[in-house]
Scaffold this active site. Structure first.
Site, mmCIF file in Angstrom:
data_model
loop_
_atom_site.group_PDB
_atom_site.id
_atom_site.type_symbol
_atom_site.label_atom_id
_atom_site.label_comp_id
_atom_site.label_asym_id
_atom_site.label_seq_id
_atom_site.Cartn_x
_atom_site.Cartn_y
_atom_site.Cartn_z
ATOM 1 N N ILE A 20 0.798 -1.296 0.124
ATOM 2 C CA ILE A 20 0.094 0.050 0.010
ATOM 3 C C ILE A 20 0.924 1.248 -0.133
ATOM 4 O O ILE A 20 0.581 2.338 -0.679
ATOM 5 C CB ILE A 20 -1.001 -0.225 1.245
ATOM 6 C CG1 ILE A 20 -2.119 -1.142 0.961
ATOM 7 C CG2 ILE A 20 -1.534 1.344 1.490
ATOM 8 C CD1 ILE A 20 -2.923 -1.051 2.190
ATOM 9 N N ALA A 68 11.336 3.110 11.546
ATOM 10 C CA ALA A 68 10.308 3.962 12.123
ATOM 11 C C ALA A 68 9.989 3.765 13.749
ATOM 12 O O ALA A 68 9.191 4.666 14.154
ATOM 13 C CB ALA A 68 8.939 3.940 11.505
ATOM 14 N N ASN A 94 2.733 4.435 7.359
ATOM 15 C CA ASN A 94 2.100 3.337 7.118
ATOM 16 C C ASN A 94 2.870 2.072 7.379
ATOM 17 O O ASN A 94 2.276 0.925 6.968
ATOM 18 C CB ASN A 94 2.155 3.621 5.374
ATOM 19 C CG ASN A 94 1.861 2.328 4.625
ATOM 20 O OD1 ASN A 94 0.703 2.084 4.648
ATOM 21 N ND2 ASN A 94 2.656 1.785 3.913
ATOM 22 N N TYR A 164 -1.916 -7.807 16.777
ATOM 23 C CA TYR A 164 -2.282 -7.121 15.638
ATOM 24 C C TYR A 164 -3.552 -6.334 15.762
ATOM 25 O O TYR A 164 -3.240 -5.163 15.789
ATOM 26 C CB TYR A 164 -2.302 -7.970 14.368
ATOM 27 C CG TYR A 164 -2.413 -7.181 13.030
ATOM 28 C CD1 TYR A 164 -1.656 -6.313 12.641
ATOM 29 C CD2 TYR A 164 -3.819 -7.226 12.414
ATOM 30 C CE1 TYR A 164 -1.881 -5.737 11.283
ATOM 31 C CE2 TYR A 164 -3.830 -6.598 11.048
ATOM 32 C CZ TYR A 164 -3.192 -5.941 10.476
ATOM 33 O OH TYR A 164 -3.239 -5.106 9.434
ATOM 34 N N LYS A 168 -3.613 -2.324 16.451
ATOM 35 C CA LYS A 168 -4.384 -1.313 15.264
ATOM 36 C C LYS A 168 -5.550 -0.654 16.056
ATOM 37 O O LYS A 168 -5.900 0.643 15.797
ATOM 38 C CB LYS A 168 -4.950 -2.494 14.254
ATOM 39 C CG LYS A 168 -3.887 -2.863 13.307
ATOM 40 C CD LYS A 168 -2.952 -1.776 12.706
ATOM 41 C CE LYS A 168 -2.284 -2.137 11.661
ATOM 42 N NZ LYS A 168 -1.467 -1.097 10.890
ATOM 43 N N PRO A 200 1.998 -8.099 -0.256
ATOM 44 C CA PRO A 200 2.749 -9.259 0.028
ATOM 45 C C PRO A 200 2.407 -9.572 1.459
ATOM 46 O O PRO A 200 2.203 -11.060 1.786
ATOM 47 C CB PRO A 200 4.191 -8.372 0.045
ATOM 48 C CG PRO A 200 4.059 -7.396 -0.945
ATOM 49 C CD PRO A 200 2.675 -6.971 -0.953
#
Length: 270
Positions: A20, A68, A94, A164, A168, A200
């Site tokens: 993305i 990051a 991102n 995850y 998020k 991916p």
């Protein structure tokens, strides 16, 4: 065209072909922006840079290696952005990672890694770049724009992806808190929540499902997930990139704290 003309965007998580982040870079370049693309991975750097330059010009593209999760790396990248382009108008946080496991089998190290990559990276990016973005208010009617790539996982609980889903959800709240704080500075903060998108990372997830015998093939997995979606299809990175263009443009100058659910309606079913 030219919806982002005169803007400079810093976009993280651009180091893999077909993801993305790279699609967002390409979309921004088509709309006239200059881009700083970063990633901790540099294996495909030459191919990525050549691809981006082919869609614009070399003087509008800068690729930097970037961890990051490290504050000093963020400061270096921010400094190089200003040194190269003289301004920063859009930040796209991102980077992301999807680690499997429930509360019993997820290690503390794995959980902390999910939080560091999926949440702390956006915290650091916003912290370091907000002072630079504040000056965008003098250049553009829409001011500065921060866009966090979150996920439909932020509002869909799962027994098998604890780190995850939790990270998020935290990234979604980070977006809302930052929108309230930075709004008076004319910096808008929004999030995009992709659903099943052919990247991916998704292909790797499909492989794990096949290895465990959940589905017999990658194709069957893809069809099954598409069938779950009200639109009966899965997304492409290019589809998702359109949402980022809107949030980066002055067309969204009155939009902040928004969560754009780019999930084909899948999240509304659960």
């Amino acid at each position: 065209m030219d919806r982002l003309k005169g803007k400079v965007a810093l976009i993280t998580g651009c180091g893999r072909i077909g993801n993305i982040g790279l699609a967002v870079c390409e979309a921004f370049l088509r709309e006239g922006a200059s881009v700083v693309a970063t990633d901790i991975l540099t294996n495909d750097q030459e191919e990525i840079v050549n691809s981006l330059v082919g869609k614009s010009s070399a003087d509008r593209v800068l690729f930097l290696q970037h961890d990051a999760t490290r504050e000093e790396d963020w400061q270096r990248v921010a400094d190089q952005t200003i040194a190269t382009f003289g301004q920063l108008d859009v930040l796209v946080n991102n980077v992301g990672i999807a680690l499997e496991g429930g509360v019993i089998d997820t290690t503390l190290e794995s959980f902390r890694r999910s939080m560091a990559i999926n949440v702390e990276s956006a915290f650091l990016g916003t912290k370091i770049c907000a002072p630079l973005l504040e000056t965008a208010a003098t250049r553009h009617p829409g001011g500065g724009s921060i866009i966090n790539t979150v996920s439909m996982a932020s509002y869909m609980p799962s027994a098998h992806h604890l780190g995850y889903q939790t990270s998020k959800a935290a990234a979604r709240m980070l977006t809302l808190c930052n929108a309230v704080e930075l709004g008076p500075k004319r910096i808008r903060v929004n999030s995009v929540h992709p659903g099943t998108t052919h990247t991916p990372m998704l292909r790797e997830g499909f492989e794990h499902y096949v290895e465990r015998g959940v589905w017999s093939s990658m194709e069957e997995c893809d069809r099954a997930l598409a069938e779950m979606c009200p639109l009966k299809m899965n997304s492409e990175p290019e589809d998702t990139a359109h949402a980022f263009v809107y949030l980066a443009s002055d067309e969204s100058r009155f939009v902040t704290g928004a969560s754009i659910y780019h999930d084909g309606g899948l999240g509304q079913r659960y």
